[in-house]
Design an enzyme around this catalytic site. Structure first.
Site, short mmCIF file in Angstrom:
data_model
loop_
_atom_site.label_atom_id
_atom_site.label_comp_id
_atom_site.label_asym_id
_atom_site.label_seq_id
_atom_site.Cartn_x
_atom_site.Cartn_y
_atom_site.Cartn_z
N GLY A 1 5.17 11.22 -3.00
CA GLY A 1 4.74 9.93 -3.55
C GLY A 1 5.85 9.31 -4.39
CE LYS B 1 3.35 20.76 0.51
NZ LYS B 1 3.37 21.07 1.95
CD GLU C 1 -0.52 -6.84 -2.22
OE1 GLU C 1 -1.70 -6.86 -1.83
OE2 GLU C 1 0.47 -6.97 -1.47
CB CYS D 1 -0.85 0.04 1.27
SG CYS D 1 -2.53 -0.40 0.97
CB ILE D 2 2.06 3.71 -1.88
CG1 ILE D 2 2.88 5.02 -1.85
CG2 ILE D 2 1.22 3.61 -3.14
CD1 ILE D 2 3.91 5.13 -2.96
CG LEU D 3 -2.14 7.78 2.13
CD1 LEU D 3 -3.15 8.18 1.05
CD2 LEU D 3 -2.87 7.49 3.44
CB SER E 1 -5.17 3.90 -5.85
OG SER E 1 -3.98 4.65 -5.84
#
Length: 389
Positions: A268, A265, A289, A255-257, A293
């Protein structure tokens, strides 16, 4: 007048002052009003689901009401009541971001998560509007706002509870090992097994901004890499990515957020680059994975494009996809897909040939945008999980 039915299409005044087409997803009676006084949860059909919201009747242009209200039908697979439009849409299409769900699971997901349960959160010095539903414990069902401790991620119903908590909480950074520090940026590795509650709370928080499925309770198998901006008050989370301790599929990111106040900025891109630097340290190729999104997919395509084209620009002579993969830790399939999308690869005499015209490379690099913050590998002090203890 009679209340609007679920499924009604109408124009609604949005925050830009203009009217946009919406569909009524849900309705609820106002406590202070009469029997026909409702507010409506609407989906703006031109926009992503993250902008769905509760609106009052006065925001709706009642002259624009379309009365082709979708009749509710029961889905035989799940037993869920849904509109014919919802069922048809799910049966016919592969919904973006949910490629791993079959039709029945997808219907259940859409029905269960259709209404945001938490409207805003307070985290550190920011009040943040949420984007999606998150499955907080039942005792938080009546909360529109939640207050998070920005260091341990404990969440509370009232501001006063948070203020009392902050006097007692002795954490000033995530509860893990600091593995990177460069200027005011620090990265902490948090083991989900050693810090179970923190891991679960991070997942609850992240789900408010991620539409696809996130782990909630099974955090033991994951490591969380939490990026912070640091000052004299402590280390303030700007985003994170998670990673399986042991991945059979060579996933280097689950997961990445990046939290909304810190988006745009370059954080990410930094998180993605960091995940690949860890893969290089492990001596492995990696891939995120699936499903990604919508924002995640855009970020990855940009990252892969910049990294690969930078190498192609500087490299003299031929280079194979295997060599690119060894240099970058990017999986060969991702390299192939990226170069095919950019039309930089041809199939000749039974093999793929990269066509790297310098002007074409420059054009694609310009379109891919800036690379964001650089990871200074000399500041990364880290031992891969399998080598720890």
């Amino acid at each position: 007048m009679q209340p609007l039915e679920v499924g009604t299409r109408v124009l609604c005044r949005w925050r830009d002052g203009k009217h946009h087409p919406v569909k009524v997803i849900e309705r609820r009676r106002l406590h202070s009003g009469g029997p026909n006084d409702y507010e409506y949860y609407v989906h703006y059909t031109e926009f992503n689901r993250r902008l769905d919201e509760w609106v009052r009747l006065e925001q709706l242009d009642l002259d624009s009401v379309e009365n082709d209200v979708d009749e509710k039908v029961e889905d035989k697979v799940t037993g869920l009541k849904m509109t014919r439009h919802q069922k048809r849409k799910i049966d016919e299409t592969h919904v973006e971001g949910h490629e791993e769900l079959d039709a029945a699971s997808l219907r259940e997901h859409e029905e269960f998560t259709k209404v945001k349960n938490i409207a805003t959160i307070e985290l550190g010095r920011y009040e943040i509007e949420t984007w999606y539903f998150s499955p907080f414990p039942p005792e938080y069902n009546d909360c529109l706002n939640l207050y998070f401790c920005e260091f341990c991620l404990t969440f509370m119903k009232r501001k006063q509870q948070l203020q009392r908590h902050m006097k007692k909480c002795d954490l000033k950074h995530p509860p893990g090992d600091e593995i990177y520090r460069s200027g005011t940026l620090s990265m902490f590795e948090v083991d989900g097994k050693k810090n179970k509650v923190y891991g679960q709370n991070l997942c609850y928080l992240a789900k408010l901004f991620l539409d696809h499925k996130t782990l909630y309770y099974d955090v033991d198998l994951f490591l969380f890499y939490v990026l912070c901006e640091c000052d004299d008050r402590g280390c303030h989370m700007v985003g994170y990515f998670s990673k399986e301790k042991h991945s059979e599929e060579s996933y280097n990111l689950a997961c990445i957020l990046t939290l909304p106040p810190y988006q745009r900025k370059g954080y990410g891109k930094f998180l993605i680059a960091f995940s690949y630097e860890l893969s290089k340290k492990e001596g492995k190729v990696g891939t995120p994975e699936r499903p990604l999104s919508d924002l995640g997919l855009l970020s990855y395509r940009g990252y892969w494009t910049r990294v690969l084209l930078d190498i192609l620009k500087k490299h003299k002579g031929n280079i194979s996809i295997k060599e690119l993969s060894d240099m970058t830790a990017i999986r060969a399939e991702d390299i192939l897909a990226t170069l095919q999308a950019l039309e930089l690869i041809q199939y000749r005499k039974g093999q793929h040939v990269i066509c790297a015209d310098p002007k074409v490379l420059d054009r694609h690099l310009k379109a891919a945008g800036r690379g964001g913050l650089e990871v200074d590998v000399s500041k990364l002090i880290w031992t891969p999980y399998k080598e720890q203890g």
